[in-house]
Structure formats: structure tokens, C-alpha cells
Design an enzyme around this catalytic site. Structure first.
Site, PDB file in Angstrom:
ATOM      1  N   GLU A 106      84.007  61.909  26.781  1.00  0.00           N
ATOM      2  CA  GLU A 106      83.966  62.256  25.350  1.00  0.00           C
ATOM      3  C   GLU A 106      84.980  61.425  24.563  1.00  0.00           C
ATOM      4  O   GLU A 106      84.742  61.055  23.418  1.00  0.00           O
ATOM      5  CB  GLU A 106      84.253  63.757  25.176  1.00  0.00           C
ATOM      6  CG  GLU A 106      83.116  64.615  25.718  1.00  0.00           C
ATOM      7  CD  GLU A 106      83.473  66.089  25.744  1.00  0.00           C
ATOM      8  OE1 GLU A 106      84.345  66.457  26.547  1.00  0.00           O
ATOM      9  OE2 GLU A 106      82.883  66.858  24.971  1.00  0.00           O
ATOM     10  N   GLU A 126      80.295  68.932  32.800  1.00  0.00           N
ATOM     11  CA  GLU A 126      80.866  70.245  32.471  1.00  0.00           C
ATOM     12  C   GLU A 126      79.959  71.393  32.873  1.00  0.00           C
ATOM     13  O   GLU A 126      80.426  72.459  33.267  1.00  0.00           O
ATOM     14  CB  GLU A 126      81.151  70.328  30.964  1.00  0.00           C
ATOM     15  CG  GLU A 126      82.396  69.581  30.513  1.00  0.00           C
ATOM     16  CD  GLU A 126      82.114  68.144  30.102  1.00  0.00           C
ATOM     17  OE1 GLU A 126      81.065  67.592  30.528  1.00  0.00           O
ATOM     18  OE2 GLU A 126      82.938  67.570  29.363  1.00  0.00           O
TER      19      GLU A 126
HETATM   20  N1  3HC Z   1      91.054  68.677  36.407  1.00  0.00           N
HETATM   21  C1  3HC Z   1      91.974  68.995  37.337  1.00  0.00           C
HETATM   22  N2  3HC Z   1      91.932  68.569  38.619  1.00  0.00           N
HETATM   23  C2  3HC Z   1      90.897  67.792  38.954  1.00  0.00           C
HETATM   24  C3  3HC Z   1      89.887  67.434  38.046  1.00  0.00           C
HETATM   25  C4  3HC Z   1      89.991  67.898  36.711  1.00  0.00           C
HETATM   26  N3  3HC Z   1      89.090  67.583  35.757  1.00  0.00           N
HETATM   27  N4  3HC Z   1      88.980  66.670  38.691  1.00  0.00           N
HETATM   28  C5  3HC Z   1      89.419  66.548  39.954  1.00  0.00           C
HETATM   29  N5  3HC Z   1      90.568  67.225  40.125  1.00  0.00           N
HETATM   30  C6  3HC Z   1      91.397  67.281  41.338  1.00  0.00           C
HETATM   31  C7  3HC Z   1      90.654  67.857  42.531  1.00  0.00           C
HETATM   32  O1  3HC Z   1      90.756  69.260  42.563  1.00  0.00           O
HETATM   33  C8  3HC Z   1      91.354  67.184  43.680  1.00  0.00           C
HETATM   34  O2  3HC Z   1      92.556  67.859  43.890  1.00  0.00           O
HETATM   35  P1  3HC Z   1      93.185  67.939  45.361  1.00  0.00           P
HETATM   36  O3  3HC Z   1      93.434  66.538  45.797  1.00  0.00           O
HETATM   37  O4  3HC Z   1      94.385  68.768  45.182  1.00  0.00           O
HETATM   38  O5  3HC Z   1      92.128  68.621  46.205  1.00  0.00           O
HETATM   39  C9  3HC Z   1      91.700  65.796  43.139  1.00  0.00           C
HETATM   40  O6  3HC Z   1      91.663  65.931  41.716  1.00  0.00           O
HETATM   41  C10 3HC Z   1      90.740  64.715  43.557  1.00  0.00           C
HETATM   42  O7  3HC Z   1      89.430  65.169  43.279  1.00  0.00           O
HETATM   43  P2  3HC Z   1      88.205  64.772  44.210  1.00  0.00           P
HETATM   44  O8  3HC Z   1      88.554  65.000  45.627  1.00  0.00           O
HETATM   45  O9  3HC Z   1      87.014  65.473  43.658  1.00  0.00           O
HETATM   46  O10 3HC Z   1      88.128  63.217  43.952  1.00  0.00           O
HETATM   47  P3  3HC Z   1      86.881  62.258  43.961  1.00  0.00           P
HETATM   48  O11 3HC Z   1      87.420  60.891  43.780  1.00  0.00           O
HETATM   49  O12 3HC Z   1      86.011  62.559  45.110  1.00  0.00           O
HETATM   50  O13 3HC Z   1      86.037  62.623  42.643  1.00  0.00           O
HETATM   51  C11 3HC Z   1      85.730  63.150  40.326  1.00  0.00           C
HETATM   52  C12 3HC Z   1      86.552  62.383  41.367  1.00  0.00           C
HETATM   53  C13 3HC Z   1      84.323  62.583  40.234  1.00  0.00           C
HETATM   54  C14 3HC Z   1      86.427  63.014  38.979  1.00  0.00           C
HETATM   55  C15 3HC Z   1      85.648  64.630  40.759  1.00  0.00           C
HETATM   56  O14 3HC Z   1      86.938  65.091  41.023  1.00  0.00           O
HETATM   57  C16 3HC Z   1      85.037  65.528  39.736  1.00  0.00           C
HETATM   58  O15 3HC Z   1      83.834  65.644  39.657  1.00  0.00           O
HETATM   59  N6  3HC Z   1      85.881  66.186  38.940  1.00  0.00           N
HETATM   60  C17 3HC Z   1      85.442  67.114  37.943  1.00  0.00           C
HETATM   61  C18 3HC Z   1      84.868  66.385  36.777  1.00  0.00           C
HETATM   62  C19 3HC Z   1      84.551  67.349  35.673  1.00  0.00           C
HETATM   63  O16 3HC Z   1      83.890  68.349  35.872  1.00  0.00           O
HETATM   64  N7  3HC Z   1      85.026  67.021  34.468  1.00  0.00           N
HETATM   65  C20 3HC Z   1      84.857  67.889  33.361  1.00  0.00           C
HETATM   66  C21 3HC Z   1      86.092  68.665  33.187  1.00  0.00           C
HETATM   67  S1  3HC Z   1      85.925  69.857  31.904  1.00  0.00           S
HETATM   68  C22 3HC Z   1      86.108  68.980  30.495  1.00  0.00           C
HETATM   69  O17 3HC Z   1      86.300  67.798  30.516  1.00  0.00           O
HETATM   70  C23 3HC Z   1      86.052  69.807  29.271  1.00  0.00           C
HETATM   71  C24 3HC Z   1      85.881  68.953  28.061  1.00  0.00           C
HETATM   72  O18 3HC Z   1      84.509  68.877  27.764  1.00  0.00           O
HETATM   73  C25 3HC Z   1      86.604  69.547  26.893  1.00  0.00           C
END
Ligand code: 3HC
Ligand code: NAI
Length: 698
Positions: A106, A126
Site C-alpha cells: 500500500e 491481509e
Molecule cells: N508483522 C510482524 N511479523 C511478521 C510479519 C508482519 N507483517 N510478517 C512476518 N513476520 C514474522 C514472522 O512471524 C516470522 O517471525 P519468526 O522468525 O519469529 O517466526 C518472521 O517475520 C519471518 O517470517 P516468515 O518465516 O514468514 O518469512 P518468509 O520469508 O517465509 O515470508 C512473508 C515473508 C511473505 C512476508 C511472510 O512472512 C508473510 O506472508 N507475512 C505476512 C504478510 C502479511 O500478511 N502482510 C499484511 C500485514 S497486515 C497489513 O499490512 C495491514 C495494512 O493493510 C494496514
């Protein structure tokens, strides 16, 4: 430390998001970014700004750990930062690499130009967390891509490759060079002249959908089956429809309100729990990250039956060559034939190319000689469920396999310690319990035997990830975590039909709860003969003072094994998988009730749900007490990935917390008084209830 660092490149200011591991846009980063933008705007030496990510990605989005905490409601909100960027007079360029997800996309959508490095994955996931993009994503994305593409992208939550983002119109350039250099060049270009393009001002791509609710209704219909029970997909659609019908600012304000509603919902909490639970399950306290492990590059599978074939497919799908051993050539040919047919089906549906299928089949070697397993790093045994046979095989493998090779069994009920005792290397032995169909189901219960070494566990957990599965480490007990809990649940389902319900009544309640199907339809799908055979074997040791439901055995005695015989708990029309209630089964059930002297009564939906789900939770509590699962959230992962527990309920233990452990305990106590031993509350359930705690507090 979370911070925004900056670097001056000529007259371009580069701001780096720096908050490992995923540059989560938490309070510190939002504050740092706002300050960086304001400073750059006020600085006469800056003509343009580039925003980039430090480390391995641009940004994984908002910091989910801050949700529902004071930090998430502290200004500046991400939306405010993005508005400051979009409305600025100097060009701001997003230079994106690695991952750009959620708020981490975003933010670029509010920039005036977006460059992505080749290999970047971008999207708005999300919805998977039970929310919608809440920083303008539902308003800006449709303006850039058009409504249909935005609906698809936002409601699926998929991350797409940079090239696709370019084609869809939400990335302006893809580079295979250095993305920050490309960003600086773009910043200089934009600063040299021309109008800045602000996504919020683009109208042409959404104008056509204005006042056309039918577009959104049709989309809702198209996702109805997959999205059954979920709230967030519909929240996303509502907000995209607002983008079309409201002025930008109004749509943005409405998005914020919908976001607030979603983020405090039980569903979102459950989905976030599931996200973290899956990652937490990979952390094993006595197997630290730096435990030496082997990268599995070749595997062996013994037995090319239902499970062996599926297990082998997982390896070759991940590019790992696999040798399959069968006792007889005929069985080997049949097993390889099934694999080939499976792939051919996928090819005919257009989901796999013929070339890819050929490559995969080329990675499989079939043999009847176990000596061919000498070089495999991991061997997974999937022969008949028979202890003597398994021990014989493990004894032979011990002699054939190279030192350091891991010997695993796919047993679903047998004692892994006893299997390990047949080898001179019990430290290299463990269970790898795949779920059927093994090439589809994501769960892998990795069963730690008494002597399994940390190195073996580390290797197998890493292998699990490599073959695209979700691994959970569990201990040795009958049925391990998942099936042991399943027994507790299906046992009650069996009692309920003796007491007054019919299979379709039970199945409907469980389906409406959110499972893909109820226990009877599931039995028909899996094959009723499997459990029947196990029950026959266990007959001698079955505690005779405990209630036993004979109905399932009777169904099997009628030759009804489920879908494969077109009849089980239900009947199936030719070629159909739709269960049809069968008067013959109803008659059987009524006669069993009569035989047992049970007066049938009306069983409410509420009782069905509680009688099925609470014993399941109770068994989970016993498993925790016995230390067979490391944490309650691991049990949730088992049920989410192995049994289709509705993800929006977070898994059985999380669900218990949402209805209240005290309520579960009180209900179990009442059921125990009424129905006896099988429903005795676990001591852990009692102690949590008495201390007012939940499984999440452990
Ligand atoms: N916030 C906090 N922690 C996060 C995070 C996030 N958005 N995304 C990942 N992490 C943490 C994981 O819990 C993990 O922690 P750990 O090492 O303690 O277990 C660490 O980061 C690494 O994550 P992954 O093992 O998943 O790493 P990958 O490299 O395999 O994947 C990724 C990376 C594709 C970014 C994956 O972590 C993912 O899908 N994350 C979530 C993405 C998401 O849903 N984003 C939307 C968030 S909500 C938002 O943005 C609201 C907005 O619209 C206002
Ligand atoms: P299956 O009967 O379909 O396949 C077993 C295969 O092993 C047969 O092809 C048989 O020819 C072969 N075999 C027997 N003895 C052999 C030997 N000495 N050497 C090489 N091959 C030999 O059985 P299925 O269902 O695949 O089960 C295999 C294992 O997986 C069992 O331990 C079972 O408990 C377990 N399991 C089964 C699940 C299921 O849903 N079917 C789920 C999870 C685990």
C-alpha cells in the site's frame, strides 16, 4: 532496531525501511518514514525521494504483532504517512525487492512511481489475516488495475510476480539491475519534469463499474464455496465497491472503519493466531536454529501403496530424486502407474505442463531391491501397518543405508520406539506421519521417538518445509496428536447416532461449524474398512467396561466401506461423491439403539457440536499434559492442516479459548456426569478453568 535510514545520492534522498526480519511497518518505522519524508521535502538539496527496503525485502506489511495494542492506534497511521507521500510536491519512487505485501505494498501504491526488481512477489494478503488492506489498498489498487483484477488480487490474497504486477498495472517498471539505482534514476527523471501521477486521482479504470452492483454480486457468488464462513473476503469486496462509488477520501475513511471492525473480530484474531502458530511450531526449544542438519537431496520410499506413492510425489515435486522400493514387481508397476495417472490428471486440467510431468516422473526410480537405498539421505517406510514387518524392514535398512541417513516410518499407530529398537541407530529414527492423500494434505506430524537426535529432527523439519509441508513435532502415543483427538471426536459422533441423531444431522452441524465435511462423510471418503481392521486388531485389548459403539462395525459387515463401494454411512450414485442419506442405514441405526436398550431422543444441534468438539479439546488437553505436543498452538496447526478445522476459528485449542475454557470444562463435567468415563474432563482443563486461564496463557 526498527528505523528508517537515509542516504543522499546526488539530489535524490533514499530512505531505507530497516526492521528485520520483514521490515514490518510498526510504529517506529511509520514515525521514521514520516520524519524522513518531511525532512526531504523541506531540504533544498533534495529533488526526489526513493523508498527502499533494507535486507531481504521491501516490506511484509504492517507489524501484525502491534495489532490491538496502543502502538497500532498511535499516530502517524500508515494511511497518514502514505497520504503525506502521495500529496508531496517532490516525486517519491518505490524501489521494491523481495516481498512487498500488505501495507508494504500500500505504501508503494501511494508513491508516484513503482519499480520492482525481478523475482519480487507483491500482493495484498491481509484477507488471510481476517482483515482488509487498511491503508488505502482497496481504494488505490482498483484505480490502477481495474475492478476485476483488484477483486481477484485482494480477495485471493495471492502474492504475484513482478512481471504480473507490471501487466496488471500496479508496477511501472521491472528491472533486473540494482533496484535502488533504478529508483534513483527514475527519481531524477521525474524531478526533471512532467506531472506526478497520484493513484488516488486515477478514475478511468473504475468509472465503468460505477453503479453496477451486479459485478460485485457475481464475484461474491464465484467465491461463495471457498469463502464459506469467512467474513474478510466480503469486507474486501465491500470496500472495493466503495472505491468505485465514493469519492477517494470517503472511500478511504470507510475502509478505515471496515478495517477497525475486522481487526477486532474473533475471526481475525483466530487467523492471526494461525499465522503465528504455524511459524511457532517450527521452533523446538532443544533443537536450536544452529543444530547441524543435512540438506536432503535424495530420498527413498518403501511401499508404493496409497501413502508411499503420494509421499514420493512430494519429493519429486520439490525436485528431489526418489527411489521407490516394493516387494513385488507387480505392486511396483501398479504404484508407479497410479503416480503417473495422478500427474496425467493434473496435466489434463492444465495445472501442470507435460514437460514438468516428464521431469517429475524422470526423478522416480522404481525397484524391488532395497539395496538401491544405500545412498538416500532419508528413507520413509510406508508398508502395511504391521509391527513385525516394519521391524524387519528397519533392521534391513540399518544395514543398507549410509551412515547418517535418516530412517523414517509413516506408521499411523505403531510405537516408534519399538520400530527404532530394530536398528543400531535409534538416534536417526523417527516417524513422519503424512496425511492422506499424501501429495495434497499439507500436514506432517514428525514423531520424535525416545532416542531421536536433535540433528535428525532439524534435518526432517527442514525437509518438511522443502517439500512444501507444514511440520509439527509430536511425541509417541496411539494416533499421535491428530488421530488420537479424532478418535475422541468420532467416538462421540458414534454415540450420538445411537442416542437419537442420524449421520446427516451430525455431519450438517460439523459442516456448518466450518469443516469441509462431518465425521460420517469423512469416514466414507477415507474408507471405513481401515478403522474396522484396526478395531478388529485391538478387540482383545479394548477395555470392556467402557462404552463401545458397534454401528460402524455393522456398516462394514454389510460390505459398505464408503465411497469406494458406493455405500457406507451414505449411499453414492454412480460416479458421484455426493452423500445421499440411506434408509437402510437409518434402519440399522434404529435397530442398534434398540439392541442396546437406548430410548432414542431428540438431539439438539448444540449438543451435537459440544459432544463432538469439547471431547476433542479435552483430548488435546491430555496430550499437552502428557507432553506429547509442545504447545497448544501446535495442536491447532495439526487440526488446521490435517483435518480441515475451520481456520477462521483458529484450531480447537484457540476455539476453546474463544468460547471460554471454563465453559468447556463445565459442559464436559455435566456430560461426564450424564454419559460417563469417555467424557471425563482432563485435569489441565480443570486447572485452567479454575484459574480463569486459557490455553493461550500457558
Ligand atoms: N508483522 C510482524 N511479523 C511478521 C510479519 C508482519 N507483517 N510478517 C512476518 N513476520 C514474522 C514472522 O512471524 C516470522 O517471525 P519468526 O522468525 O519469529 O517466526 C518472521 O517475520 C519471518 O517470517 P516468515 O518465516 O514468514 O518469512 P518468509 O520469508 O517465509 O515470508 C512473508 C515473508 C511473505 C512476508 C511472510 O512472512 C508473510 O506472508 N507475512 C505476512 C504478510 C502479511 O500478511 N502482510 C499484511 C500485514 S497486515 C497489513 O499490512 C495491514 C495494512 O493493510 C494496514
Ligand atoms: P497400502 O496397503 O496402500 O500400501 C502398502 C504397500 O506396501 C503395498 O503396496 C505393499 O505391496 C507394500 N509392501 C508391503 N510389504 C512390503 C515390503 N516388504 N517391501 C516393500 N513394499 C512392501 O497401505 P497405505 O494405506 O499406503 O499405508 C502404508 C502405511 O502408512 C501404514 O503404516 C499406514 O498405517 C500408514 N498411513 C496410512 C494412511 C492412510 O490414510 N492410508 C494415513 C497415514 C498413515
Amino acid at each position: 532496531m526498527a528505523e528508517v535510514t537515509s542516504e543522499q545520492r546526488g539530489r535524490v534522498r533514499v530512505l531505507f525501511l530497516d526492521n528485520p526480519p520483514v521490515n514490518g511497518l510498526g510504529f517506529d518505522l511509520r514515525t521514521g518514514l514520516m520524519a524522513g519524508i518531511e525532512a526531504a521535502m523541506a531540504d533544498d538539496d533534495v529533488d526526489a525521494v526513493v523508498i527502499a527496503g533494507a535486507g531481504r525485502m521491501f516490506s511484509g506489511g504492517a507489524d501484525i504483532t502491534e495489532f490491538n495494542t496502543p502502538k497500532s492506534s498511535a499516530e502517524p497511521f500508515l494511511t497518514q504517512v502514505i497520504t503525506a507521500i502521495e500529496t508531496s510536491s517532490k516525486p517519491v519512487v518505490a524501489a521494491i525487492h523481495g516481498v512487498s505485501a500488505g501495507g508494504g505494498l500500500e505504501l508503494p501504491l501511494g508513491c508516484h512511481y513503482r519499480i520492482a526488481a525481478k523475482g519480487t512477489r507483491l500482493g495484498l494478503p491481509e484477507v488471510n489475516l481476517g482483515i482488509l488492506p487498511g491503508a488505502g489498498g482497496t481504494q488505490r489498487m482498483p484505480r490502477l488495475t481495474g475492478v476485476e483484477a483488484a477483486l481477484q488480487l485482494i480477495v485471493s490474497g495471492d502474492l504475484v510476480p513482478a512481471e504480473k504486477a507490471l501487466a496488471l498495472g500496479f508496477v511501472d517498471e521491472v528491472t533486473d539491475g540494482d533496484v535502488v539505482d533504478a529508483g534513483v534514476a527514475a527519481g531524477e527523471r521525474l524531478a526533471a519534469g512532467g506531472e506526478l501521477r497520484r493513484s488516488s486521482e486515477v478514475e478511468d479504470k473504475i468509472a465503468g463499474a460505477r453503479g453496477k452492483p451486479e459485478i460485485f454480486e457475481a464475484f461474491k457468488k464465484s467465491i461463495a464455496r471457498k469463502a464459506r464462513g469467512y467474513e474478510a473476503p466480503y469486507a474486501c469486496i465491500e470496500s472495493i465497491e466503495n472505491a468505485v462509488n465514493m469519492p477517494f477520501d470517503e472511500g478511504l475513511a470507510a475502509e478505515r472503519e471496515i478495517f477497525k471492525r475486522c481487526v477486532s473480530s474473533v475471526q481475525s484474531k483466530a487467523l492471526r493466531h494461525a499465522f503465528f502458530a504455524e511459524r511457532e511450531a517450527q521452533k523446538i526449544p532443544d533443537v536450536p536454529k544452529d543444530t547441524p542438519k543435512t540438506d536432503v537431496t535424495s530420498a527413498g520410499v518403501i511401499g508404493a501403496g496409497t501413502m508411499g506413492g503420494g509421499i514420493a510425489m512430494n519429493f519429486v515435486n520439490a525436485g528431489i530424486p526418489v527411489t521407490i522400493v516394493e516387494a513385488e514387481q507387480e505392486n511396483l508397476d501398479r504404484g508407479l502407474g497410479v503416480i503417473e495417472k495422478n500427474y496425467a490428471n493434473t496435466v489434463s486440467k492444465g495445472r501442470l505442463s507435460q514437460d514438468a510431468m516428464d521431469t517429475r516422473m524422470g526423478l522416480i526410480t522404481g525397484t524391488t531391491d532395497m539395496n538401491h537405498l544405500a545412498q538416500a539421505e532419508v528413507v520413509i517406510e510406508a508398508v502395511f501397518e504391521n509391527m513385525d514387518l516394519k521391524k524387519e524392514i528397519f533392521g534391513a535398512l540399518d544395514k543398507i543405508c549410509k551412515p547418517g541417513a535418516i530412517l523414517a516410518s509413516n506408521t499411523s499407530t505403531l510405537d516408534m520406539d519399538e520400530i527404532a529398537s530394530a536398528t543400531s541407530r535409534p538416534e536417526a529414527v523417527l516417524g513422519t506421519h503424512f496425511f492422506s492423500p499424501a501429495n495434497v494434505m499439507k500436514l506432517l506430524e514428525n514423531v520424535r521417538a525416545e532416542k531421536t537426535s536433535p540433528e535428525t529432527i532439524a534435518t526432517v523439519m527442514a525437509m518438511t518445509k522443502k517439500i512444501g509441508k507444514v511440520g509439527v513435532l509430536v511425541g509417541v502415543c496411539d494416533g499421535f496428536v491428530g488421530n488420537r483427538m479424532l478418535y475422541a471426536y468420532s467416538r462421540q459422533a458414534g454415540f450420538l447416532i445411537e442416542e437419537g441423531a442420524l449421520p446427516q444431522d451430525v455431519d450438517k452441524v460439523i459442516f456448518d461449524f466450518g469443516f469441509p465435511m462431518g465425521p460420517f462423510a469423512m469416514g466414507d471418503l477415507a474408507g471405513l474398512d481401515v478403522g474396522w481392521r484396526i478395531r478388529q486388531e485391538q478387540e482383545a485389548t479394548r477395555p470392556k467396561d467402557l462404552r463401545y459403539s458397534p454401528t460402524a462395525d455393522r456398516v462394514c459387515e454389510m460390505g459398505r466401506f464408503g465411497q469406494k463401494t458406493s455405500a457406507g454411512w451414505y449411499r453414492y450414485e454412480d460416479g458421484s461423491r455426493t452423500p445421499v442419506p440411506d434408509p437402510e442405514i437409518e434402519a440399522l441405526i434404529l435397530s442398534v439403539s434398540e439392541e442396546l436398550g437406548i430410548e432414542r431422543r431428540a438431539v439438539s444441534d448444540e449438543e451435537i457440536l459440544q459432544r463432538c468438539m469439547y471431547p476433542l479439546i479435552n483430548e488435546g488437553a491430555k496430550i499437552l499434559e502428557e507432553g506429547l505436543a509442545m504447545r497448544a498452538s501446535d495442536i491447532d496447526v495439526v487440526w488446521l492442516y490435517g483435518y480441515g478445522f475451520p481456520r477462521y476459528r483458529g484450531g480447537p485449542m484457540f476455539y476453546a479459548d474463544t468460547v471460554g475454557v471454563k465453559h468447556v470444562y463445565d459442559t464436559m463435567s455435566a456430560l461426564y456426569d450424564e454419559h460417563g468415563e469417555w467424557l471425563k474432563p482432563a485435569p489441565l482443563l480443570k486447572s485452567l478453568a479454575e484459574s480463569g486461564k486459557g490455553f493461550g496463557d500457558m
